[in-house]
Design a protein around this motif. Structure first.
Motif, mmCIF file in Angstrom:
data_model
loop_
_atom_site.group_PDB
_atom_site.id
_atom_site.type_symbol
_atom_site.label_atom_id
_atom_site.label_comp_id
_atom_site.label_asym_id
_atom_site.label_seq_id
_atom_site.Cartn_x
_atom_site.Cartn_y
_atom_site.Cartn_z
ATOM 1 N N ARG A 129 5.928 18.781 2.118
ATOM 2 C CA ARG A 129 5.732 20.206 2.409
ATOM 3 C C ARG A 129 5.521 20.437 3.903
ATOM 4 O O ARG A 129 6.103 21.350 4.495
ATOM 5 C CB ARG A 129 4.541 20.758 1.618
ATOM 6 C CG ARG A 129 4.937 21.227 0.232
ATOM 7 C CD ARG A 129 3.796 21.904 -0.482
ATOM 8 N NE ARG A 129 3.392 21.038 -1.589
ATOM 9 C CZ ARG A 129 2.264 20.372 -1.686
ATOM 10 N NH1 ARG A 129 1.346 20.478 -0.768
ATOM 11 N NH2 ARG A 129 2.015 19.594 -2.714
ATOM 12 N N GLU A 130 4.701 19.596 4.524
ATOM 13 C CA GLU A 130 4.451 19.717 5.966
ATOM 14 C C GLU A 130 5.747 19.545 6.756
ATOM 15 O O GLU A 130 6.033 20.308 7.676
ATOM 16 C CB GLU A 130 3.433 18.670 6.427
ATOM 17 C CG GLU A 130 2.020 18.938 5.982
ATOM 18 C CD GLU A 130 1.068 17.804 6.327
ATOM 19 O OE1 GLU A 130 1.464 16.930 7.134
ATOM 20 O OE2 GLU A 130 -0.044 17.793 5.801
ATOM 21 N N LYS A 163 2.491 12.188 -0.939
ATOM 22 C CA LYS A 163 3.928 12.290 -0.662
ATOM 23 C C LYS A 163 4.363 13.745 -0.660
ATOM 24 O O LYS A 163 5.098 14.189 0.232
ATOM 25 C CB LYS A 163 4.743 11.529 -1.714
ATOM 26 C CG LYS A 163 4.825 10.050 -1.497
ATOM 27 C CD LYS A 163 5.755 9.454 -2.524
ATOM 28 C CE LYS A 163 5.849 7.953 -2.369
ATOM 29 N NZ LYS A 163 6.740 7.344 -3.347
ATOM 30 N N GLN A 164 3.907 14.502 -1.675
ATOM 31 C CA GLN A 164 4.303 15.907 -1.778
ATOM 32 C C GLN A 164 3.754 16.728 -0.613
ATOM 33 O O GLN A 164 4.444 17.583 -0.068
ATOM 34 C CB GLN A 164 3.820 16.495 -3.118
ATOM 35 C CG GLN A 164 4.522 15.912 -4.326
ATOM 36 C CD GLN A 164 6.020 16.087 -4.265
ATOM 37 O OE1 GLN A 164 6.505 17.156 -3.929
ATOM 38 N NE2 GLN A 164 6.772 15.038 -4.565
ATOM 39 N N LEU A 224 0.860 -1.174 0.000
ATOM 40 C CA LEU A 224 0.000 0.000 0.000
ATOM 41 C C LEU A 224 0.901 1.230 0.000
ATOM 42 O O LEU A 224 1.547 1.540 0.995
ATOM 43 C CB LEU A 224 -0.897 -0.012 1.247
ATOM 44 C CG LEU A 224 -1.896 -1.162 1.317
ATOM 45 C CD1 LEU A 224 -2.615 -1.159 2.647
ATOM 46 C CD2 LEU A 224 -2.906 -1.052 0.180
ATOM 47 N N ARG A 225 0.974 1.902 -1.113
ATOM 48 C CA ARG A 225 1.843 3.066 -1.240
ATOM 49 C C ARG A 225 0.993 4.330 -1.313
ATOM 50 O O ARG A 225 -0.060 4.325 -1.947
ATOM 51 C CB ARG A 225 2.683 2.969 -2.511
ATOM 52 C CG ARG A 225 3.677 1.849 -2.458
ATOM 53 C CD ARG A 225 4.634 1.940 -3.633
ATOM 54 N NE ARG A 225 5.494 0.778 -3.668
ATOM 55 C CZ ARG A 225 5.422 -0.185 -4.563
ATOM 56 N NH1 ARG A 225 4.509 -0.143 -5.505
ATOM 57 N NH2 ARG A 225 6.248 -1.209 -4.515
ATOM 58 N N PRO A 226 1.480 5.406 -0.692
ATOM 59 C CA PRO A 226 0.734 6.662 -0.796
ATOM 60 C C PRO A 226 0.865 7.246 -2.203
ATOM 61 O O PRO A 226 1.854 7.000 -2.898
ATOM 62 C CB PRO A 226 1.407 7.567 0.233
ATOM 63 C CG PRO A 226 2.759 6.989 0.427
ATOM 64 C CD PRO A 226 2.634 5.518 0.181
ATOM 65 N N SER A 227 -0.108 8.018 -2.597
ATOM 66 C CA SER A 227 -0.068 8.610 -3.929
ATOM 67 C C SER A 227 0.973 9.726 -3.963
ATOM 68 O O SER A 227 1.476 10.171 -2.929
ATOM 69 C CB SER A 227 -1.443 9.174 -4.305
ATOM 70 O OG SER A 227 -1.761 10.256 -3.453
#
Length: 151
Positions: A78-79, A73-74, A66-69
């Motif tokens: 940024r956070e 990720k971006q 299960l990978r994040p989109s």
């Protein structure tokens, strides 16, 4: 392979749980599906009976990860950068506050020393024999300055 299959068939034929079908045309015994009993492995040669037989790496079923989109990720990146920037700013504020405090304390110490020097009463000792006769406590209170000691 042919020899081993014959040996297996003869072992299976001796076993009572195996069903053998014979046809009129062919006299060799034929096994019906689901009736063949696999021979047990027996005792391992290493003597380590507690070890279980391992599966081949290719037989292991792999689940999809299960990978994040990319957008997630971006946004996380940024956070993380914002948090790091805020942390750097706070550290810089602490550092500058500490430097200011140190500078103020140094200025106060210099001012205090100058004020003490202004308020001192100085007594010039003209006879060096007096210094030799003084006790330790009195000697510790004396401050020697160049040019004031007269021989």
């Amino acid at each position: 392979n042919e020899r081993t299959s014959r040996q297996t068939m003869s072992k299976a034929a001796k076993d009572k749980s195996v069903e053998i079908e014979e046809t009129e045309e062919d006299t060799t015994p034929k096994f019906t599906p689901g009736t063949y009993v696999k021979a047990s492995k027996g005792r391992p040669t290493s003597g380590r009976e507690w070890k279980k037989p391992q599966k081949r790496h290719s037989a292991i079923v792999k689940l999809p990860q299960l990978r994040p989109s990319w957008e997630e990720k971006q946004s996380r990146k940024r956070e993380r950068q914002q948090v790091q920037q805020l942390d750097r700013e706070l550290q810089e504020e602490r550092r500058s506050a500490k430097a200011e405090k140190r500078q103020r304390s140094e200025e106060r110490a210099a001012m205090r020393a100058a004020n003490e020097k202004k308020g001192e009463t100085v007594q010039v000792i003209k006879d060096p024999k007096k210094v030799k006769k003084m006790s330790k406590k009195q000697y510790k209170l004396i401050r020697f300055q160049p040019g004031l000691f007269i021989k």
